[in-house]
Design a protein around this motif. Structure first.
Motif, PDB file in Angstrom:
ATOM      1  N   TRP A 271      52.225  17.414  33.715  1.00  0.00           N
ATOM      2  CA  TRP A 271      52.707  16.822  32.577  1.00  0.00           C
ATOM      3  C   TRP A 271      51.627  17.087  31.477  1.00  0.00           C
ATOM      4  O   TRP A 271      50.357  17.418  31.554  1.00  0.00           O
ATOM      5  CB  TRP A 271      53.090  15.438  32.587  1.00  0.00           C
ATOM      6  CG  TRP A 271      51.803  14.385  33.050  1.00  0.00           C
ATOM      7  CD1 TRP A 271      50.620  14.693  33.199  1.00  0.00           C
ATOM      8  CD2 TRP A 271      52.175  12.993  33.337  1.00  0.00           C
ATOM      9  NE1 TRP A 271      49.927  13.322  33.468  1.00  0.00           N
ATOM     10  CE2 TRP A 271      51.016  12.372  33.574  1.00  0.00           C
ATOM     11  CE3 TRP A 271      53.110  12.227  33.140  1.00  0.00           C
ATOM     12  CZ2 TRP A 271      50.726  10.992  34.072  1.00  0.00           C
ATOM     13  CZ3 TRP A 271      52.933  11.011  33.712  1.00  0.00           C
ATOM     14  CH2 TRP A 271      51.715  10.429  33.911  1.00  0.00           C
TER      15      TRP A 271
ATOM     16  N   ASP B   7      60.812   7.258  26.275  1.00  0.00           N
ATOM     17  CA  ASP B   7      60.815   9.024  26.284  1.00  0.00           C
ATOM     18  C   ASP B   7      61.283   9.746  25.253  1.00  0.00           C
ATOM     19  O   ASP B   7      61.732  10.898  25.172  1.00  0.00           O
ATOM     20  CB  ASP B   7      61.743   9.406  27.543  1.00  0.00           C
ATOM     21  CG  ASP B   7      63.223   8.807  27.725  1.00  0.00           C
ATOM     22  OD1 ASP B   7      63.401   8.369  26.598  1.00  0.00           O
ATOM     23  OD2 ASP B   7      63.573   8.765  28.864  1.00  0.00           O
TER      24      ASP B   7
ATOM     25  N   ASP C 260      54.064   8.946  28.182  1.00  0.00           N
ATOM     26  CA  ASP C 260      53.807   9.196  29.813  1.00  0.00           C
ATOM     27  C   ASP C 260      53.065   7.981  30.201  1.00  0.00           C
ATOM     28  O   ASP C 260      52.324   7.238  29.476  1.00  0.00           O
ATOM     29  CB  ASP C 260      53.140  10.439  30.011  1.00  0.00           C
ATOM     30  CG  ASP C 260      53.948  11.962  29.828  1.00  0.00           C
ATOM     31  OD1 ASP C 260      55.034  11.685  29.913  1.00  0.00           O
ATOM     32  OD2 ASP C 260      53.296  12.811  29.708  1.00  0.00           O
TER      33      ASP C 260
ATOM     34  N   ARG D 153      57.601   9.656  34.111  1.00  0.00           N
ATOM     35  CA  ARG D 153      57.688  11.003  33.199  1.00  0.00           C
ATOM     36  C   ARG D 153      58.835  10.580  31.992  1.00  0.00           C
ATOM     37  O   ARG D 153      58.575  10.980  30.879  1.00  0.00           O
ATOM     38  CB  ARG D 153      58.044  12.218  33.681  1.00  0.00           C
ATOM     39  CG  ARG D 153      56.993  12.399  34.937  1.00  0.00           C
ATOM     40  CD  ARG D 153      57.328  13.534  35.870  1.00  0.00           C
ATOM     41  NE  ARG D 153      56.558  13.745  36.666  1.00  0.00           N
ATOM     42  CZ  ARG D 153      55.606  14.543  36.794  1.00  0.00           C
ATOM     43  NH1 ARG D 153      55.345  15.238  35.867  1.00  0.00           N
ATOM     44  NH2 ARG D 153      54.658  14.609  37.878  1.00  0.00           N
TER      45      ARG D 153
END
Length: 282
Positions: free
Chosen positions: A31, A177, A188, A228
């Motif tokens: 990520w 998100d 994140d 995520r």
């Protein structure tokens, strides 16, 4: 997508040994923002490190040490473990070195985030954090704000959460998100779990989009969950008080999130917070 992309286990190192319990650079996590490490030092051990184009936070999970980040050695740490009080945390700015020398067995959680900004390094003592009780009934928990959005940093935010056994936390489920200020930020998030008993556990449920699907992860002491995207919530096993350390970073210095509206009704049922809280005090 397998659970390995979301759940990371610590290495089992004997209590009388030093070492990295968890090593998760952002490349390995796959990520953008955060690298995360947890290490144990034995008395007399020295840990030296420095930041590059990144800011970092070092949270003393337990034990005492001296730290020198250019202002002379300072003794930090007080609690024996995460259930024994508020933390000492060192915020370290870009291109800065630090030396930790353990006085007792000392465990340190470290998170790094890439940045081009330059802020002043700062020691956050237990008296500097703020705490509040959130939720109600069996969704009560204690929040400890360590590095809040108001703290002079670039992206990194740090929170400790205590959830009594049998309670839900991060509830109603929420997500962050999408970059849609001021309603929501694209963040994140790391959940790092600690428990007091070997057999303890909690469940974390992730759901709400194609990347996450719908999955429930069983977490044990030393596990980290990588959020995520999508909605997420936690429930502590009955009898097993749950601690998790959150690190967040992303598109804005904000904790703005969107609740799953189908569960928002639960707020109207909350009459009082769980009498077992607060779980820790300064």
């Amino acid at each position: 997508m397998s659970d390995d992309r979301f759940l990371v286990h610590s290495i089992n190192i004997p209590p009388d040994k030093s070492g990295e319990l968890l090593e998760l650079p952002c490349e390995k996590a796959q990520w953008q923002w955060m690298s995360f490490y947890v290490r144990r030092l034995q008395p007399g051990d020295v840990f030296k490190t420095r930041t590059a184009d990144e800011e970092a936070a070092f949270v003393i999970l337990g034990g005492t040490c001296t730290a020198d980040w250019g202002k002379g050695p300072q003794r930090i740490g007080k609690r024996k473990n995460v259930f024994d009080g508020f933390p000492y945390t060192l915020y370290l700015s870009a291109h800065q070195a630090v030396w930790f020398t353990a006085e007792s067995v000392c465990e340190i959680a470290e998170c790094r985030v890439a940045t081009k900004a330059k802020h002043e390094s700062k020691l956050i003592e237990p008296k500097d954090v703020s705490t509040n009780l959130r939720g109600g009934g069996n969704a009560s928990r204690q929040i400890v704000d360590v590095i809040s959005p108001a703290f002079p940093a670039d992206k990194l935010m740090v929170i400790e959460v205590y959830t009594p056994g049998g309670n839900w936390s991060s509830f109603p489920p929420h997500k962050h998100d999408v970059h849609n200020p001021p309603t929501e930020a694209d963040l994140d998030e790391i959940y790092y779990f600690r428990f007091q008993k070997h057999e303890s556990f909690a469940f974390q449920h992730l759901y709400g989009n194609d990347e996450v699907g719908s999955r429930t992860l069983k977490t044990r002491d030393g596990d980290a969950v990588l959020v995520r995207s999508g909605y997420h919530t936690v429930v502590a096993g009955p009898g097993y008080d749950t601690y998790y350390l959150n690190f967040l970073a992303g598109s804005a210095r904000s904790l703005a999130a969107t609740e799953d509206a189908q569960h928002s009704w639960i707020r109207s049922t909350w009459k009082a917070t769980d009498p077992r809280l607060p779980r820790v005090r300064g």
